[in-house]
Motif scaffolding. Structure first.
Motif, PDB file in Angstrom:
ATOM      1  N   PRO A   1       0.807  -1.235   0.000  1.00  0.00           N
ATOM      2  CA  PRO A   1       0.000   0.000   0.000  1.00  0.00           C
ATOM      3  C   PRO A   1       0.835   1.276   0.000  1.00  0.00           C
ATOM      4  O   PRO A   1       0.305   2.343  -0.299  1.00  0.00           O
ATOM      5  CB  PRO A   1      -0.817  -0.129   1.300  1.00  0.00           C
TER       6      PRO A   1
ATOM      7  N   ASN B   1      -0.584   3.689  -4.840  1.00  0.00           N
ATOM      8  CA  ASN B   1      -1.445   2.906  -3.964  1.00  0.00           C
ATOM      9  C   ASN B   1      -1.991   3.757  -2.812  1.00  0.00           C
ATOM     10  O   ASN B   1      -1.588   4.910  -2.626  1.00  0.00           O
ATOM     11  CB  ASN B   1      -0.701   1.681  -3.441  1.00  0.00           C
ATOM     12  N   ALA B   2      -2.902   3.173  -2.016  1.00  0.00           N
ATOM     13  CA  ALA B   2      -3.731   3.941  -1.079  1.00  0.00           C
ATOM     14  C   ALA B   2      -2.941   4.733  -0.048  1.00  0.00           C
ATOM     15  O   ALA B   2      -3.357   5.819   0.360  1.00  0.00           O
ATOM     16  CB  ALA B   2      -4.707   2.999  -0.366  1.00  0.00           C
ATOM     17  N   CYS B   3      -1.808   4.203   0.425  1.00  0.00           N
ATOM     18  CA  CYS B   3      -1.090   4.857   1.525  1.00  0.00           C
ATOM     19  C   CYS B   3       0.230   5.488   1.096  1.00  0.00           C
ATOM     20  O   CYS B   3       1.087   5.772   1.943  1.00  0.00           O
ATOM     21  CB  CYS B   3      -0.854   3.849   2.661  1.00  0.00           C
ATOM     22  N   TYR B   4       0.397   5.708  -0.203  1.00  0.00           N
ATOM     23  CA  TYR B   4       1.635   6.343  -0.686  1.00  0.00           C
ATOM     24  C   TYR B   4       1.709   7.808  -0.219  1.00  0.00           C
ATOM     25  O   TYR B   4       2.766   8.294   0.176  1.00  0.00           O
ATOM     26  CB  TYR B   4       1.694   6.280  -2.203  1.00  0.00           C
TER      27      TYR B   4
ATOM     28  N   HIS C   1       4.974   6.814   6.159  1.00  0.00           N
ATOM     29  CA  HIS C   1       5.170   5.428   5.726  1.00  0.00           C
ATOM     30  C   HIS C   1       5.569   4.539   6.911  1.00  0.00           C
ATOM     31  O   HIS C   1       5.110   3.400   7.033  1.00  0.00           O
ATOM     32  CB  HIS C   1       6.228   5.375   4.630  1.00  0.00           C
TER      33      HIS C   1
ATOM     34  N   SER D   1      -5.545   6.703  10.091  1.00  0.00           N
ATOM     35  CA  SER D   1      -6.123   6.513   8.761  1.00  0.00           C
ATOM     36  C   SER D   1      -6.426   7.859   8.114  1.00  0.00           C
ATOM     37  O   SER D   1      -6.744   8.839   8.786  1.00  0.00           O
ATOM     38  CB  SER D   1      -7.420   5.701   8.853  1.00  0.00           C
TER      39      SER D   1
ATOM     40  N   CYS E   1      -6.672   5.375   2.791  1.00  0.00           N
ATOM     41  CA  CYS E   1      -5.644   4.618   3.510  1.00  0.00           C
ATOM     42  C   CYS E   1      -6.156   4.289   4.912  1.00  0.00           C
ATOM     43  O   CYS E   1      -6.072   5.108   5.828  1.00  0.00           O
ATOM     44  CB  CYS E   1      -4.344   5.427   3.591  1.00  0.00           C
TER      45      CYS E   1
ATOM     46  N   TYR F   1       2.532   3.604   9.019  1.00  0.00           N
ATOM     47  CA  TYR F   1       1.732   2.517   8.436  1.00  0.00           C
ATOM     48  C   TYR F   1       2.384   1.156   8.719  1.00  0.00           C
ATOM     49  O   TYR F   1       1.718   0.214   9.156  1.00  0.00           O
ATOM     50  CB  TYR F   1       1.569   2.710   6.929  1.00  0.00           C
TER      51      TYR F   1
END
Length: 496
Positions: free
Chosen positions: A389, A394-397, A405, A438, A442, A408
């Motif tokens: 992710p 992607n969702a959490c980039y 990062h 969140s 993400c 996460y």
């Protein structure tokens, strides 16, 4: 800032070194779908907000706040100021109806007499001190003057030449009101109420004030502002304005009147001419403000003496006139959903924006970036965290920085290990928090969606036969630096 807003911000008590600082919130009511007072109080309780400021003395709100222990600041609205300032009996009736009738069940601790009167209602300024005295006299008659303080919030714009702070002074044309008011505050043991908005200071500076300086972001010493007279270093606008108020009072020979900040915040949305009114900036400012108060950092002039502050404000007010930003200072929407998730690790559960008793593992603000990167590499390698992710696209980039990062990866590992405290250490660069990190699409492990169900992220499998990976907490296993195809940015911004 115009004051027709709701009232929830912290209760005012004299700010001295041996008292615990607090953060509260203002509650405005210019909403098309204003929650019922019982709903407001339920939100306050869930967020563990113990100090509120009302912009009036709404009877239903005062009844709902009864027996909650929440400390309440009530206000004489500006439109009632002239009548109260010209009649002792009118002031006595106001106190009887709005204070005595509710105290002590409702824990009223202060009364704001008007707001921004000197800058928005100059015609009423001549009766302001009388209004303060009449309200105080009514409290004396009710034997409540020791429990309830009286003051009037001022805009910080009444302070001229505010940097360097040591040269600050009040607008001299206001001295006929300010001097007797300061006499009143000193004689009654009250405090100067000040509204401080670094957002407006930044916007109106035409680029002179850096954004990071307005947002409380960590600055290297060579980027701090230095008062050439005192050689004190200032790393944010908020502290500089507070100290300017102290110096301005000292210029008039008042040196023992504390400052309480009755309004401060940052808008989360603006129009095309307000590019810095963003969710990220609002989150950064308010998160840093809360931590600054609770860390008891104080100001350069008064180190260790935190300035209690009310955040502006509890709800977004969609009915507010003016620019788009005027409608978007709130921490919550009318339905109680957070506008953004505050990053207030270290402030306890107060304003954690999470009522689920969930815990998360987050990278510590201010942690060494190289240590974070090494811990991140370990989590995504030997720690067996699925870091897909975090890949670009992607969702959490986003946000693309090492602390986001790392948070996460740390949190995913922590949940996969059953939320064991030992699984959230990473050589001291991580800590457990009740704040759900969140954001957008993400969703972190254990996060609850708005429909009350768990988010769709599941913890990666950690069923490894390698004893040196499945139970590591980085204290016993050490770091393994891996080369990853993730665009990590090594920069010094430690807030999401």
């Amino acid at each position: 800032m115009a004051v027709h807003m709701f009232l929830l911000l912290l209760v005012l008590s004299v700010v001295v070194a041996d008292e615990e600082p607090f953060v509260g919130v203002n509650i405005g009511t210019d909403l098309s779908d204003m929650p019922h007072p019982t709903q407001v109080v339920a939100l306050l309780k869930a967020q563990q907000i113990r100090h509120v400021r009302l912009f009036d003395a709404d009877q239903a709100m005062l009844i709902a706040l009864a027996k909650t222990g929440i400390q309440v600041v009530v206000s004489v609205p500006n439109e009632e100021l002239l009548a109260i300032g010209q009649s002792n009996s009118t002031a006595a009736n106001w106190v009887s109806r709005n204070v005595v009738a509710h105290y002590p069940a409702t824990n009223i601790t202060a009364i704001c007499v008007g707001s921004d009167v000197l800058t928005t209602l100059p015609n009423a300024a001549k009766v302001l001190v009388n209004a303060l005295k009449y309200i105080h006299s009514a409290l004396v008659a009710a034997n409540l003057d020791r429990q309830i303080k009286v003051s009037s919030p001022f805009s910080s714009s009444i302070i001229l030449d505010s940097f360097p702070p040591s040269q600050a002074f009040f607008n001299r044309s206001l001295n006929p009101v300010l001097v007797p008011m300061l006499d009143f505050l000193q004689s009654t043991g009250s405090y100067l109420m000040l509204n401080i908005y670094p957002y407006y200071d930044y916007v109106q500076s035409n680029g002179v004030i850096p954004l990071d300086y307005a947002l409380f972001k960590p600055l290297p010493p060579n980027k701090e502002a230095v008062d050439s007279n005192t050689l004190l270093h200032y790393s944010n606008v908020f502290d500089a304005v507070v100290d300017a108020a102290y110096f301005a009072m000292a210029f008039l020979n008042y040196t023992n009147i504390p400052v309480v900040v009755t309004e401060s915040g940052w808008p989360s949305k603006g129009d095309s001419k307000e590019p810095d009114a963003t969710i990220d900036n609002a989150n950064t400012y308010n998160s840093n403000l809360i931590k600054h108060v609770f860390n008891k950092t104080g100001t350069p002039k008064h180190p260790g003496i935190a300035v209690s502050t009310y955040i502006y404000e509890l709800y977004n007010e969609d009915m507010k006139p003016g620019l788009l930003s005027e409608k978007n200072w709130g921490l919550f929407d009318a339905d109680g959903d957070p506008v953004y998730i505050l990053h207030v690790t270290g402030a306890g559960a107060m304003l954690a924006n999470d009522t689920t008793n969930q815990t998360y593992c987050m990278a510590k603000d201010g942690a060494d970036p190289k240590m974070l990167q090494a811990a991140l590499d370990w989590a995504c390698g030997p720690g067996k965290v699925d870091c897909d992710p975090l890949l670009q696209g992607n969702a959490c980039y986003e946000p693309d920085n090492v602390i986001a990062h790392a948070t996460y990866a740390f949190d995913t590992y922590y949940h996969s290990m059953g939320k064991s405290p030992e699984a959230c250490d990473f050589n001291g660069v991580a800590s457990i928090s009740t704040t759900d990190p969140s954001h957008g699409s993400c969703l972190f492990s254990g996060s609850l969606g708005k429909n009350g169900t768990f988010g769709n992220i599941t913890a990666p499998s950690m069923n490894s036969t390698d004893s040196d990976s499945s139970a590591c907490n980085l204290n016993s296993c050490g770091f393994t630096s891996l080369t990853m195809g993730i665009g990590f940015l090594m920069w010094g911004v430690f807030l999401l």
